[in-house]
Each structure stands twice: as C-alpha cells, then as structure tokens.
Enzyme design. Structure first.
Site, PDB file in Angstrom:
ATOM      1  N   CYS A 160       0.838  -1.192   0.000  1.00  0.00           N
ATOM      2  CA  CYS A 160       0.000   0.000   0.000  1.00  0.00           C
ATOM      3  C   CYS A 160       0.877   1.247   0.000  1.00  0.00           C
ATOM      4  CB  CYS A 160      -0.946   0.089   1.185  1.00  0.00           C
ATOM      5  SG  CYS A 160      -2.068  -1.290   1.312  1.00  0.00           S
TER       6      CYS A 160
ATOM      7  N   ARG B 193       3.761  -0.145  -4.906  1.00  0.00           N
ATOM      8  CA  ARG B 193       3.524  -0.642  -3.554  1.00  0.00           C
ATOM      9  C   ARG B 193       2.225  -1.443  -3.449  1.00  0.00           C
ATOM     10  NH1 ARG B 193       6.834   1.879   0.162  1.00  0.00           N
ATOM     11  NH2 ARG B 193       5.476   1.187   1.826  1.00  0.00           N
TER      12      ARG B 193
ATOM     13  N   TRP C 253      -2.676  -2.727  -1.583  1.00  0.00           N
ATOM     14  CA  TRP C 253      -2.334  -4.138  -1.750  1.00  0.00           C
ATOM     15  C   TRP C 253      -3.158  -4.843  -0.674  1.00  0.00           C
ATOM     16  CZ3 TRP C 253      -0.155  -8.222   1.029  1.00  0.00           C
ATOM     17  CH2 TRP C 253       0.240  -9.319   0.263  1.00  0.00           C
TER      18      TRP C 253
ATOM     19  N   ASN D 284      -1.222   2.322   5.442  1.00  0.00           N
ATOM     20  CA  ASN D 284      -0.310   1.290   4.961  1.00  0.00           C
ATOM     21  C   ASN D 284       0.106   0.498   6.191  1.00  0.00           C
ATOM     22  OD1 ASN D 284       1.812  -0.245   3.894  1.00  0.00           O
ATOM     23  ND2 ASN D 284       3.281   1.408   4.213  1.00  0.00           N
ATOM     24  N   GLY D 285      -0.176  -0.808   6.197  1.00  0.00           N
ATOM     25  CA  GLY D 285       0.231  -1.619   7.347  1.00  0.00           C
ATOM     26  C   GLY D 285      -0.876  -2.553   7.783  1.00  0.00           C
TER      27      GLY D 285
ATOM     28  N   GLU E 205      17.574 -16.851  -8.764  1.00  0.00           N
ATOM     29  CA  GLU E 205      17.102 -15.521  -9.142  1.00  0.00           C
ATOM     30  C   GLU E 205      16.412 -15.576 -10.520  1.00  0.00           C
ATOM     31  OE1 GLU E 205      16.431 -12.988  -7.742  1.00  0.00           O
ATOM     32  OE2 GLU E 205      16.486 -11.329  -9.121  1.00  0.00           O
TER      33      GLU E 205
ATOM     34  N   LYS F  43      12.538 -14.480 -11.093  1.00  0.00           N
ATOM     35  CA  LYS F  43      12.184 -13.433 -12.055  1.00  0.00           C
ATOM     36  C   LYS F  43      11.141 -13.969 -13.040  1.00  0.00           C
ATOM     37  CE  LYS F  43      13.342 -10.336 -10.663  1.00  0.00           C
ATOM     38  NZ  LYS F  43      14.189 -10.228  -9.493  1.00  0.00           N
TER      39      LYS F  43
ATOM     40  N   GLU G 248       7.657 -14.518 -11.316  1.00  0.00           N
ATOM     41  CA  GLU G 248       6.912 -13.355 -10.828  1.00  0.00           C
ATOM     42  C   GLU G 248       6.384 -12.460 -11.927  1.00  0.00           C
ATOM     43  OE1 GLU G 248       8.992 -10.497  -8.346  1.00  0.00           O
ATOM     44  OE2 GLU G 248      10.851 -10.867  -9.389  1.00  0.00           O
TER      45      GLU G 248
ATOM     46  N   HIS H  70      17.936 -36.096  -7.294  1.00  0.00           N
ATOM     47  CA  HIS H  70      17.409 -36.664  -6.046  1.00  0.00           C
ATOM     48  C   HIS H  70      15.892 -36.514  -5.973  1.00  0.00           C
ATOM     49  CE1 HIS H  70      21.355 -37.603  -4.481  1.00  0.00           C
ATOM     50  NE2 HIS H  70      21.750 -36.455  -5.003  1.00  0.00           N
TER      51      HIS H  70
ATOM     52  N   LYS I 290       5.833  -4.057  -4.194  1.00  0.00           N
ATOM     53  CA  LYS I 290       7.293  -3.985  -4.144  1.00  0.00           C
ATOM     54  C   LYS I 290       7.843  -4.031  -2.726  1.00  0.00           C
ATOM     55  CE  LYS I 290      11.260  -1.945  -6.233  1.00  0.00           C
ATOM     56  NZ  LYS I 290      11.693  -3.261  -6.741  1.00  0.00           N
TER      57      LYS I 290
HETATM   58  C1  F6R Z   1      11.634  -9.843  -6.509  1.00  0.00           C
HETATM   59  C2  F6R Z   1      11.628  -8.800  -5.490  1.00  0.00           C
HETATM   60  C3  F6R Z   1      11.404  -9.223  -4.089  1.00  0.00           C
HETATM   61  C4  F6R Z   1      12.260  -8.375  -3.126  1.00  0.00           C
HETATM   62  C5  F6R Z   1      11.910  -8.723  -1.674  1.00  0.00           C
HETATM   63  C6  F6R Z   1      12.787  -7.958  -0.688  1.00  0.00           C
HETATM   64  O1  F6R Z   1      11.925  -9.315  -7.765  1.00  0.00           O
HETATM   65  O2  F6R Z   1      11.778  -7.644  -5.766  1.00  0.00           O
HETATM   66  O3  F6R Z   1      11.629 -10.578  -3.907  1.00  0.00           O
HETATM   67  O4  F6R Z   1      13.604  -8.629  -3.386  1.00  0.00           O
HETATM   68  O5  F6R Z   1      10.566  -8.422  -1.433  1.00  0.00           O
HETATM   69  O6  F6R Z   1      12.609  -6.590  -0.818  1.00  0.00           O
HETATM   70  P1  F6R Z   1      13.684  -5.587  -0.245  1.00  0.00           P
HETATM   71  O7  F6R Z   1      14.940  -5.787  -1.011  1.00  0.00           O
HETATM   72  O8  F6R Z   1      13.097  -4.231  -0.437  1.00  0.00           O
HETATM   73  O9  F6R Z   1      13.875  -5.940   1.202  1.00  0.00           O
END
Ligand code: F6R
Length: 611
Positions: A2, A27, A74, A100-101, A484, A488, A491, A507, A606
């Site tokens: 949010c 957000r 969110w 937000n929270g 990673e 990517k 997501e 395994h 994010k």
């Molecule tokens: C994936 C992504 C998330 C963040 C995770 C941690 O592309 O962006 O997995 O890496 O939510 O966020 P931060 O780095 O802000 O603590």
C-alpha cells in the site's frame, strides 16, 4: 504494501494526489482512492483496480480543494472491492483515513466500537481506526490521532483528514512515512519517490511520530509515552535522486529501463569507494577492532535480496575463511538464531522497509549482535537503525521485480568482503591490483553483457513462454543466480519455474523433466565445469531442451546445448553480477511475449511491510 499520500498547499489536490499515487503504484495496485476537502465538504472517489481507473473517473470531474489524502492498495484484510478501498470514513462522514500496514488488534477494537453503535461498511482492519478517531475527536485532530494511535497494535502508517481542519495529521509506527517539504505546500508519502516531482527536501519520520502538516507549517509530536519529553525537530534530509530517475523515458517498462541502468548503478556503487588501492567505506560505523573480534557472520534478506545473501555467504566464506549463514528473514527471526556480541548480521534490502528483515535486525540487536544494513533507500528504517550501513546507491527502483538493486547488492557485497578482509588482515583473492582492476571494469563488462545477451534472451524467452515449466541449474555462486532467474520468470511471466543446485536435481525433481522441457544452466565456475556438463547430459538424456550461460573460455558444449550466452571473462567470483543480466532479460522477454503486466505483476507489491 500500500502507498499513502497527502497534499496540502496551493494547487488543486486531486490531480496532485493521483499523480503521486501513480509514483507509489509499485507498492500495491488492487484499488485506489482519494478524499479532498474544500470549505468543509469532503469528496471521496475510490475504485477497485489500478490508478488509471481512478484517474479516468476523475477526468473532467475533479473535486476542488487544496488538501487531501490518497491511497493505492495491496489487499490484506478484505478483497479488493470499492467498499474496501481507502480512504475510509467515520460514521459522521467528517473524518477520513488511509493506511499502509496492519492493525493487529482490530477484531477487539471492532467489537468494542460495534457495541458503542458504530456502523462498519468494509471488511478492512483500517476502518476501526477512523471510528476510534471519531470517539476521541472534539475538534483537535492532532490530539485525537495521538489517543487513537496509542490504542493500536501492529505496524502502520496512517494519514488523516478532517472536514473541518485545514491540516493533515499522520502517524508512523513501523511502516515508512516521509514529509516532502515544498514552498507553501507539503506532501506526505510512503516513499521518497512520490515527492521527487515537488521537492528534494524531506523529513523522514520516526516510529511513534505524529505529524501535523499545513501548507506552511509542520509540527512533530509523538504518541509513545516513553518519548513524550522529546518530540519536535526532525532533521531535514536532502535527497540526491532526481525526478528523471523515476520516469520511464523511452523504455516500454520500468523493468527494462532498470535492467539497462545496471552499468550506471554498479558504477555508483563503486564510486569514491576505491582510492589509491584502498577501499573507503565511509558509512561503515564498525571499528577495525570490532571487525577483528567478529567470529560469526550471518546474511539475512527476503526474495531477490536473499539470493544476494546466498552469494554473500559463498563470497565471505571464500574470502574470510569463516563460517557464514544465509537466511530468509521470515525464518531467521523465528528460528532462535545463535548470535553473540561477536556476531555480525548483514541485512540486505532494496527498500530498507521489509518487515521481516527489520524484525531480523531487531532480533539480532536483542541478542547483542552487531548489524550492518546493505540498503538502497537512504533514510529507510534499516539504514537508520542498523549499527552500520553500506548504501548500494542503485537509484530509485520502480518496477516491482528487482533488477538493478540486485546487481548493486552483489557489487556492494564484493566491496564489503574485501573491506572486511583488509580489517582482518586477510589477503584478497586474485591479488589486490587484479581485483581492483576487475571491480572498476564491472560497469563496462555489464554494458557488454547487455549487448550480447539481448538478442539471445529474446529467443529463449519466447521459447520458455510456451511453458508450462522451466528449470534453472547452477553450482557454487551460480546456484543463487539460478534461483534468481527462476524467481524473475515466475513473478513476471507466471510460467512455472524451479531452480536447483545442479547435482541435486537427480534426487527427485528430475522426474519432472520430459521431452522438450527447457533447462537453462548457469555454468561460470571452472571448478565445477565438468560436474555441470554431466548434469546437462542427465537432463538431455530425458528429453530436455538445454541452454547455457557460460563465461568466455567455456568448452565442450557442442551437441550438448542448443544455444549459449557467453559472458565476458571476469574473475569467477564476479560473474554473478553479469549473469544476472540473462536471468532478468529471459524473464522479461517471456513476460512480454505473454503480454503480462511486467512492471506490476499480479498479487505482488514492491515493498513488503507486513509479515
Ligand atoms: C523480486 C523482489 C522481491 C524483493 C523482496 C525484498 O523481484 O523484488 O523478492 O527482493 O521483497 O525486498 P527488499 O529488497 O526491499 O527488502
């Protein structure tokens, strides 16, 4: 999770609020809404879906008024419907809130308020806040907000609007909130990116702060009794990000722009930190004596930053020859970690606001350990509360999927490992001059990697987009990269992907490999080259379509893989910084082939400021 905004000044608030919500849309984007006051009349407009819906509904129909609050959601409590969208109003329709929270004690408060005759419209936790405010409000919003906040448990940033007052009041408690300071106007926001259009001067609020914001005045108080004697001044921070940094420019997506910004981001990570053959990490507030005494290292993070943490484990162990653990923050905080005053807990985070990472830092402090935050956002909670900070300086990252923040984290970890080695009088790997030379060449090598990867990643991305599955393999420092790449891809394209240490696949999971399954191997490490070759043979024998990301000089892949991406020859420990590029571009190409919403993938936000 949010985004909240508030505006008070001389301009019409509605378009200001919508534009600033747009800047915060990473957000959360389940619904959006604003409340604007004018001469005692408050107009609320809120809608499910993205901010464009709200913008379209307001077009030609903007309410007048130069003060208001806004929200992009969110969803946590209650589905993303119009009634659950913020702002929420009290029973009188004179008081409004955005949050937000999470308010953890909302069920008890709701029961109490229902008994007192309040009528609830939504299923959110937030609505209790505004009804509670109604209980305390007698014409002084600041006083009522202080009483309200003192009754709440959880982590929250709240902004309030009262129909009859020409000010906004906001509270910060374990969720980020800043005030952007303009001339004759002030802006409240969850994040600095939302005020860059207006100002580079901000107050970063602290936990417990209650702030009253008028067009020409900002007053800070606290709702925490233990801090009641020292409210008041907050230091003005001058932000070095620019408004252009948060625009897409000619790129179709923020993610692509940020992928291509990586050479510059890594250059900034290195800037000024290598002087006359020495590393200068000015922000590192740990004395050489403290560093020498450390006997255990722990790297903690979430998501993509956790993959950087896994790289950090390999790297620190290799360089310092001490045991290092790497943990997902939501596990670390609850697993009773073994820490002492001789432990260093390294917390990695782009935002510096991730709830579990912050809680891990608090856990580490409670156990007497030292903490070091590797963070992108200046003034964020982790940056302010850790014992030491190493800024990654990647610049603002807007796309939900992290890219340039990741490569900057990897680079910062290399700097950190070498710095710790110096303090502990341990030799650097590869020799000092050689390593520094390669560090300084990283931006140029990233540039080259982008060039060689782009066309191939398009082909692979399209093929992988056909799904249904894709596997990524790697060993040693390539293993976090495989993870990673899978994250990517999942997501942003929603194609199912899994990553495996290449030797582990047999395994169990190899049962899932069948005719045509794409398998991408990251194989940049000489010491495990032959092992990787064997693992590719194993999946190929079961019908997999095989692809490889290698370092210059890789050999023996003819007839074994369909296609290869060759990275420039850098020392093995540096290759993850370059290998991140194919990991990101393959996912990007698959997602665009499937016409996904690359910058705002479904179900995500994010900055994850709730547990
Ligand atoms: C994936 C992504 C998330 C963040 C995770 C941690 O592309 O962006 O997995 O890496 O939510 O966020 P931060 O780095 O802000 O603590």
């Amino acid at each position: 999770m949010c985004g909240i905004v508030g505006y008070v000044g001389r301009r019409t608030a509605a378009p200001m609020l919508v534009d600033r919500l747009d800047d915060l849309s990473y957000r959360g984007y389940d619904s959006a809404g604003i409340a604007v006051a004018n001469d005692g009349v408050v107009v609320v407009q809120k809608l499910p879906g993205k901010i464009e819906n709200l913008r379209a509904a307001l077009a030609g129909n903007e309410p007048p008024g130069t003060i208001g609050i806004g929200h992009t959601r969110w969803a946590t409590h209650g589905p993303p419907t119009q009634v659950n969208a913020h702002p929420h109003a009290d029973c009188t329709g004179r008081l409004f809130v955005v949050q937000n929270g999470i308010i953890e004690n909302f069920p008890g408060l709701k029961r109490e308020l229902l008994e007192r005759g309040h009528e609830f419209r939504s299923q959110t936790d937030t609505e209790v806040v505004v009804h509670l405010l109604e209980e305390y409000y007698d014409g002084d919003l600041m006083a009522a907000v202080k009483k309200t906040a003192a009754r709440l448990q959880g982590s929250f940033a709240l902004a309030f609007l009262a129909a009859d007052e020409g000010r906004l009041v906001a509270v910060r408690y374990h969720a980020p909130l800043i005030v952007g300071v303009g001339g004759g106007e002030n802006v409240l926001a969850s994040d600095i990116t939302a005020v860059l259009q207006d100002t580079n001067k901000v107050y970063v609020l602290e936990n417990g702060d209650v702030v009253s914001v008028e067009a020409n005045r900002i007053d800070v108080d606290t709702f925490l009794p233990e801090r009641a004697k020292k409210p008041g001044e907050r230091q003005l921070t001058i932000v070095d990000w620019r408004a252009e940094d948060v625009s897409k420019n000619e790129y179709p997506h923020y993610m692509l722009k940020e992928i291509y910004e990586q050479p510059r981001a890594v250059e900034r990570t290195l800037q000024g930190r290598i002087k006359d053959g020495d590393l200068v990490l000015r922000e590192m507030d740990l004395t050489p004596e403290q560093i020498r005494r450390l006997d255990s290292f722990h790297v903690v993070a979430c998501g993509t930053a956790y993959h950087a943490a896994l790289f950090g484990k390999y790297l620190l162990e290799r360089v310092l020859r001490v045991p290092v653990t790497a943990d997902i923050a939501s596990e670390f905080r609850y697993r009773n970690p073994i820490l002492s005053a001789k432990s260093l807990v390294i917390l990695i985070s782009q935002s510096g606001e991730t709830a579990d990472t912050i809680a891990s830092m608090e856990e580490a402090h409670a156990r007497g350990a030292k903490t070091l935050a590797v963070v992108n956002v200046r003034g964020s909670t982790l940056a302010r509360e850790a014992d030491a900070v190493l800024y990654t300086r990647a610049g603002p990252e807007i796309a939900v999927a992290s890219t340039k923040a990741f490569t900057a984290q990897l680079t910062a970890l290399i700097l950190l490992a070498c710095y710790l080695a110096d303090q502990r009088k341990v030799d650097w790997p590869y020799g000092r001059d050689e390593l520094l030379k390669h560090l300084l060449e990283l931006p140029a090598n990233l540039e080259r990697t982008l060039e060689v990867t782009a066309p191939t990643a398009k082909t692979w991305g399209r093929l992988i987009a056909a799904g249904p599955d894709c596997y990524f393999l790697g060993r040693n420092v390539d293993e976090p990269l495989a993870r990673e790449a899978a994250l990517k891809l999942k997501e942003i394209s929603y194609v199912h992907a899994e990553a495996y240490p290449a030797g582990e696949l047999k395994h169990g999971t190899i049962a899932l490999i069948s005719e045509g399954t794409p398998v991408v191997s990251f194989m940049t490490q000489e010491s495990v080259w032959d092992k990787m070759i064997s693992n590719i043979h194993e999946v190929r024998a079961r019908g997999a379509r095989t692809f490889a990301v290698v370092r210059e000089g890789g050999y023996g892949l003819e007839d074994l893989v369909e296609d290869v991406i060759t990275l420039p020859a850098v020392p093995e420990l540096f290759t993850p910084v370059l290998a991140a590029v194919p990991a990101q571009l393959i996912a990007y190409e698959a997602a665009t082939a499937l016409e996904r919403d690359v910058d705002q993938p479904r179900n995500l936000a994010k900055s994850v400021t709730v547990e």
